[in-house]
Enzyme design. Structure first.
Site, PDB file in Angstrom:
ATOM      1  N   MET A  36     -50.858 -49.479   5.514  1.00  0.00           N
ATOM      2  CA  MET A  36     -51.042 -48.502   6.575  1.00  0.00           C
ATOM      3  C   MET A  36     -52.492 -48.559   7.073  1.00  0.00           C
ATOM      4  SD  MET A  36     -49.305 -45.159   4.758  1.00  0.00           S
ATOM      5  CE  MET A  36     -48.574 -45.441   3.181  1.00  0.00           C
ATOM      6  N   THR A  37     -53.427 -48.471   6.123  1.00  0.00           N
ATOM      7  CA  THR A  37     -54.844 -48.291   6.468  1.00  0.00           C
ATOM      8  C   THR A  37     -55.452 -49.529   7.134  1.00  0.00           C
ATOM      9  OG1 THR A  37     -54.960 -46.872   4.529  1.00  0.00           O
ATOM     10  CG2 THR A  37     -57.059 -47.551   5.471  1.00  0.00           C
ATOM     11  N   ILE A  79     -55.616 -52.432   0.619  1.00  0.00           N
ATOM     12  CA  ILE A  79     -54.186 -52.491   0.298  1.00  0.00           C
ATOM     13  C   ILE A  79     -53.947 -52.833  -1.180  1.00  0.00           C
ATOM     14  CG2 ILE A  79     -51.939 -53.481   0.949  1.00  0.00           C
ATOM     15  CD1 ILE A  79     -53.487 -51.675   3.107  1.00  0.00           C
ATOM     16  N   THR A  80     -53.384 -51.866  -1.892  1.00  0.00           N
ATOM     17  CA  THR A  80     -53.060 -52.054  -3.305  1.00  0.00           C
ATOM     18  C   THR A  80     -51.996 -53.146  -3.428  1.00  0.00           C
ATOM     19  OG1 THR A  80     -53.530 -49.732  -3.696  1.00  0.00           O
ATOM     20  CG2 THR A  80     -52.249 -50.857  -5.397  1.00  0.00           C
ATOM     21  N   GLN A  93     -43.027 -38.089  -2.138  1.00  0.00           N
ATOM     22  CA  GLN A  93     -42.977 -38.752  -3.459  1.00  0.00           C
ATOM     23  C   GLN A  93     -44.312 -39.424  -3.797  1.00  0.00           C
ATOM     24  OE1 GLN A  93     -39.427 -40.268  -5.064  1.00  0.00           O
ATOM     25  NE2 GLN A  93     -40.294 -42.243  -5.621  1.00  0.00           N
ATOM     26  N   GLU A  94     -44.948 -40.039  -2.786  1.00  0.00           N
ATOM     27  CA  GLU A  94     -46.223 -40.719  -3.027  1.00  0.00           C
ATOM     28  C   GLU A  94     -47.258 -39.724  -3.571  1.00  0.00           C
ATOM     29  OE1 GLU A  94     -47.724 -43.058   0.234  1.00  0.00           O
ATOM     30  OE2 GLU A  94     -49.671 -43.334  -0.717  1.00  0.00           O
ATOM     31  N   GLN A 112     -69.799 -35.745 -20.501  1.00  0.00           N
ATOM     32  CA  GLN A 112     -70.933 -34.976 -21.009  1.00  0.00           C
ATOM     33  C   GLN A 112     -70.807 -34.754 -22.524  1.00  0.00           C
ATOM     34  OE1 GLN A 112     -73.409 -34.265 -19.063  1.00  0.00           O
ATOM     35  NE2 GLN A 112     -74.636 -32.931 -20.366  1.00  0.00           N
ATOM     36  N   THR A 131     -56.223 -38.096   1.853  1.00  0.00           N
ATOM     37  CA  THR A 131     -57.383 -37.471   1.200  1.00  0.00           C
ATOM     38  C   THR A 131     -57.100 -35.989   0.913  1.00  0.00           C
ATOM     39  OG1 THR A 131     -58.424 -36.748   3.259  1.00  0.00           O
ATOM     40  CG2 THR A 131     -58.970 -38.983   2.497  1.00  0.00           C
TER      41      THR A 131
END
Ligand code: FAD
Length: 381
Positions: free
Chosen positions: A125-126, A157-158, A243-244, A338, A367
């Site tokens: 998509m991106t 893209i993964t 679902q994503e 920490q 996002t």
């Protein structure tokens, strides 16, 4: 904590996935991080265990597993490393598009190989110029006779580097108004002339997860590679985002619990001023707060898992879960690091890897700001 959607079968699956990952993934994570990729041999081994695209119907080689299977597999993979998430993307994000919108011929062509690990999938998509504003994509697919000619560029893209087929979000009607009405989904396959990959991108974390640029220069794609109907792509994307984003929440909560568990073990061992770190009230209160939030997050996500399994529209609540759990993962990562003191900043300590890996949960799959845009819109704002 007793999980409401878990059956005896899911419990058995969890044990066998844990055993499989202990043997076939845990010893190799560092190597995969260096290679910036999970090898195909691992996909094939996972497929042999029924862990690749298990939701696919039996007639296409899958086991027709329910969503509870996806949850268990995703949680167990996440507990090993976020970096092997490319399998989750294939199983629970890309394959469902083919299942829902593919023709019988397309299912036969792609699903039968997707379940065996012979075909790895991705969704693009991106683009370099647009991510959140999906309707503004610039990649075009112009119809010429019985083919589409694709031109454009995708990024982040993964599975991009290893994918054998990619669902590409394109404008088949660039002047369409409103813009989202001109979007369609086309499947581009490895070896099609003009389809090339850029470099494997150098990420802050999730190093074992291959993330790449994809380039399309006059790629001629047969019209039978169109997924669903022309001009409906944006609606298909909206339908599948529930679902994503739920998967992202499931992974965030799993990661939160894993970070708490490894930190708990550490503060019970490590000593300062003649006491265990876990004996200081500051440690106890912070650990208690983190476990409380983890339990709240898990309870909410489990409710959404059940409602998603019932086929309900819970986009609004899933958007809430996505931003809240991924913010929590980052908060917990900082606090757990920490408690490890200087060791927490050393690469050989798992918390360091987790700290890097969870940072992106608030960015991908939409996002966290976009999640709040959706929630506010549904509040009438
Ligand atoms: C590791 C990784 C894997 C990924 N995998 C994939 C993949 O497989 N396929 C794919 O297609 N994409 C993938 N992505 C891309 C990811 O989905 C995008 O990065 C994300 O959607 C954000 O888009 P952007 O990077 O263009 O940011 P931008 O859209 O440029 O946003 C920049 C900032 O502005 C904020 N912003 C934007 N619009 C608004 C608004 N309306 N209101 C308030 N704030 C706003 C954003 O929240 C963000 O903080 C991946 C990204 C990463 C890092």
């Amino acid at each position: 904590m007793k999980r409401p959607f878990m059956t005896e079968e899911h419990e058995q699956l969890r044990k066998s996935v844990q055993k499989f990952l202990q043997k076939e993934a845990v010893p190799y994570i560092d190597d995969w991080e260096k290679e910036k990729q999970v090898p195909r041999s691992f996909w094939k081994k996972a497929a042999a265990q029924g862990l690749i695209a298990p939701s696919v119907e039996e007639k296409y080689g899958g086991i027709g597993a329910d969503f509870g299977y996806a949850v268990v597999i995703s949680e167990e993979f996440e507990k090993v490393a976020s970096g092997i998430g490319g399998i989750g993307l294939h199983n629970d994000i890309v394959i469902p598009y083919i299942q829902s919108f593919g023709s019988d011929e397309q299912k036969e062509r792609w699903l039968t190989k997707a379940v065996t690990g012979d075909m790895i999938s991705a969704i693009a998509m991106t683009e370099p110029g647009t991510g959140s504003d999906l309707a503004a994509v610039q990649t075009t697919a112009i119809k010429k006779g019985d083919r589409y000619i694709i031109n454009g560029e995708k990024t982040f893209i993964t599975n991009g580097f290893s994918a054998d087929f990619v669902i590409v979000v394109c404008k088949t009607d660039p002047p369409a108004s409103p813009a989202h009405k001109g979007i369609s989904l086309l499947v581009v396959e490895e070896g099609m002339p003009g389809f090339t990959r850029g470099k494997k991108l150098n990420k802050v974390g999730q190093h074992a997860n291959d993330t790449s640029e994809l380039i399309f220069e006059d790629v001629s794609v047969p019209a039978e590679n169109l997924l669903g109907e022309e001009g409906k792509g944006f609606y298909y994307l909206m339908e599948k985002l529930q679902q994503e984003r739920l998967m992202c929440s499931i992974q965030s909560v799993a990661s939160v619990q894993k970070m708490i568990d490894i930190t708990l073990a550490y503060v019970k061992e490590r000593q300062a001023f003649g006491k265990r770190i876990g004996d200081f009230q500051n440690t106890q209160f912070n650990m208690a707060e983190m476990q409380t939030k983890a339990t709240i997050g898990q309870t909410f996500v489990d409710r959404l898992i059940i409602e998603h399994m019932q086929g309900k529209n819970v986009v609004d609540e899933v958007s809430m879960a996505k931003w809240w759990t991924s913010d929590l993962a980052q908060e917990v990562a900082i606090q757990c690091m920490q408690f490890h003191g200087g060791y927490g900043y050393m690469e050989e300590y798992e918390i360091a890897r987790r700290y890097r890996d969870v940072a992106v949960h608030s960015i991908y799959a939409g996002t966290n700001e976009i999640m709040k845009v959706i929630i506010a819109k549904n509040m009438g704002l």
